[in-house]
Design a protein around this motif. Structure first.
Motif, PDB file in Angstrom:
ATOM      1  N   PHE A   1      26.644  10.747  40.706  1.00  0.00           N
ATOM      2  CA  PHE A   1      26.107  10.858  40.124  1.00  0.00           C
ATOM      3  C   PHE A   1      25.038  11.880  40.079  1.00  0.00           C
ATOM      4  CE2 PHE A   1      27.999   6.547  39.617  1.00  0.00           C
ATOM      5  CZ  PHE A   1      28.147   6.487  38.639  1.00  0.00           C
TER       6      PHE A   1
ATOM      7  N   THR B   1      25.250   3.591  40.857  1.00  0.00           N
ATOM      8  CA  THR B   1      25.995   3.334  42.214  1.00  0.00           C
ATOM      9  C   THR B   1      26.323   2.667  42.632  1.00  0.00           C
ATOM     10  OG1 THR B   1      25.626   5.507  43.168  1.00  0.00           O
ATOM     11  CG2 THR B   1      26.306   3.596  44.249  1.00  0.00           C
TER      12      THR B   1
ATOM     13  N   LEU C   1      30.148   8.413  45.490  1.00  0.00           N
ATOM     14  CA  LEU C   1      29.647   8.065  44.085  1.00  0.00           C
ATOM     15  C   LEU C   1      28.097   8.804  43.765  1.00  0.00           C
ATOM     16  CD1 LEU C   1      31.125   3.991  43.597  1.00  0.00           C
ATOM     17  CD2 LEU C   1      31.729   6.512  42.396  1.00  0.00           C
ATOM     18  N   TYR C   2      27.236   7.951  45.194  1.00  0.00           N
ATOM     19  CA  TYR C   2      25.736   8.388  44.588  1.00  0.00           C
ATOM     20  C   TYR C   2      25.769   9.897  44.265  1.00  0.00           C
ATOM     21  CZ  TYR C   2      20.638   9.589  45.992  1.00  0.00           C
ATOM     22  OH  TYR C   2      19.696   9.894  46.027  1.00  0.00           O
ATOM     23  N   SER C   3      26.030  10.894  45.233  1.00  0.00           N
ATOM     24  CA  SER C   3      26.068  12.251  45.261  1.00  0.00           C
ATOM     25  C   SER C   3      26.694  12.545  44.272  1.00  0.00           C
ATOM     26  CB  SER C   3      27.042  13.176  46.477  1.00  0.00           C
ATOM     27  OG  SER C   3      26.805  12.198  47.939  1.00  0.00           O
TER      28      SER C   3
ATOM     29  N   LEU D   1      28.008   0.244  39.407  1.00  0.00           N
ATOM     30  CA  LEU D   1      29.311   0.607  39.940  1.00  0.00           C
ATOM     31  C   LEU D   1      30.656  -0.289  40.773  1.00  0.00           C
ATOM     32  CD1 LEU D   1      31.996   1.427  38.334  1.00  0.00           C
ATOM     33  CD2 LEU D   1      31.684   3.724  40.352  1.00  0.00           C
ATOM     34  N   TYR D   2      29.970  -0.117  41.629  1.00  0.00           N
ATOM     35  CA  TYR D   2      29.904  -0.881  43.285  1.00  0.00           C
ATOM     36  C   TYR D   2      29.843  -2.653  42.500  1.00  0.00           C
ATOM     37  CZ  TYR D   2      30.208  -2.936  47.929  1.00  0.00           C
ATOM     38  OH  TYR D   2      30.756  -3.096  49.005  1.00  0.00           O
TER      39      TYR D   2
ATOM     40  N   ALA E   1      20.902   7.846  40.115  1.00  0.00           N
ATOM     41  CA  ALA E   1      22.043   8.119  41.224  1.00  0.00           C
ATOM     42  C   ALA E   1      22.306   6.771  41.497  1.00  0.00           C
ATOM     43  CB  ALA E   1      21.992   8.929  42.137  1.00  0.00           C
ATOM     44  N   GLY E   2      21.341   6.363  41.942  1.00  0.00           N
ATOM     45  CA  GLY E   2      21.291   4.737  42.610  1.00  0.00           C
ATOM     46  C   GLY E   2      21.718   3.692  42.296  1.00  0.00           C
TER      47      GLY E   2
ATOM     48  N   SER F   1      32.737   6.135  50.447  1.00  0.00           N
ATOM     49  CA  SER F   1      32.734   6.129  48.730  1.00  0.00           C
ATOM     50  C   SER F   1      31.198   5.901  48.317  1.00  0.00           C
ATOM     51  CB  SER F   1      33.409   4.800  48.361  1.00  0.00           C
ATOM     52  OG  SER F   1      35.118   4.616  49.378  1.00  0.00           O
ATOM     53  N   LEU F   2      30.753   5.183  49.031  1.00  0.00           N
ATOM     54  CA  LEU F   2      29.542   4.601  48.188  1.00  0.00           C
ATOM     55  C   LEU F   2      28.530   6.342  48.152  1.00  0.00           C
ATOM     56  CD1 LEU F   2      27.952   1.064  49.135  1.00  0.00           C
ATOM     57  CD2 LEU F   2      29.193   2.310  47.118  1.00  0.00           C
TER      58      LEU F   2
END
Length: 120
Positions: A87, A110, A83-85, A113-114, A106-107, A79-80
């Motif tokens: 973004f 992510t 999200l990273y990809s 949001l996490y 992006a990092g 999931s992480l």
């Protein structure tokens, strides 16, 4: 020999873009999470059943812990990575540039949001 090894269409890049690398990133994170989770589950299962004799119930408890932890970690890291990809691709398409700022943004997004879900 200075010629290219592969024939590319006119105007095509010689490197993979973020979208192509996203599949590798997500799959790699899922497999890494499953491996780490399985090893962690084995450790926890052996620790929790150390007072039991080697028998089918102990083996089943250990196996349940391995599969539960493996799936948990695979889902979390997958999931992480998703999200990273996502973004990263969105930021790259929005900015129209491929640089380190996309990776940092992006990092950061992510992680924000996490952490916004209240996890520690």
């Amino acid at each position: 020999q200075d010629t290219d090894e592969f024939i590319l269409p006119t105007g095509a890049n010689k490197t993979r873009g973020r979208f192509e690398l996203a599949f590798f990133t997500i799959g790699g994170c899922c497999m890494t999470g499953a491996t780490f989770g399985a090893l962690n589950g084995l450790r926890l299962g052996l620790k929790e059943t150390q007072n039991m004799a080697w028998s089918k119930p102990r083996n089943v408890q250990i196996l349940n812990m391995v599969t539960r932890q493996g799936a948990l970690w695979a889902n979390t890291l997958g999931s992480l990575a998703l999200l990273y990809s996502a973004f990263g691709v969105i930021i790259e398409k929005t900015r129209g540039a491929e640089d380190d700022l996309n990776t940092i943004a992006a990092g950061t997004l992510t992680g924000m949001l996490y952490k916004s879900t209240g996890r520690v």
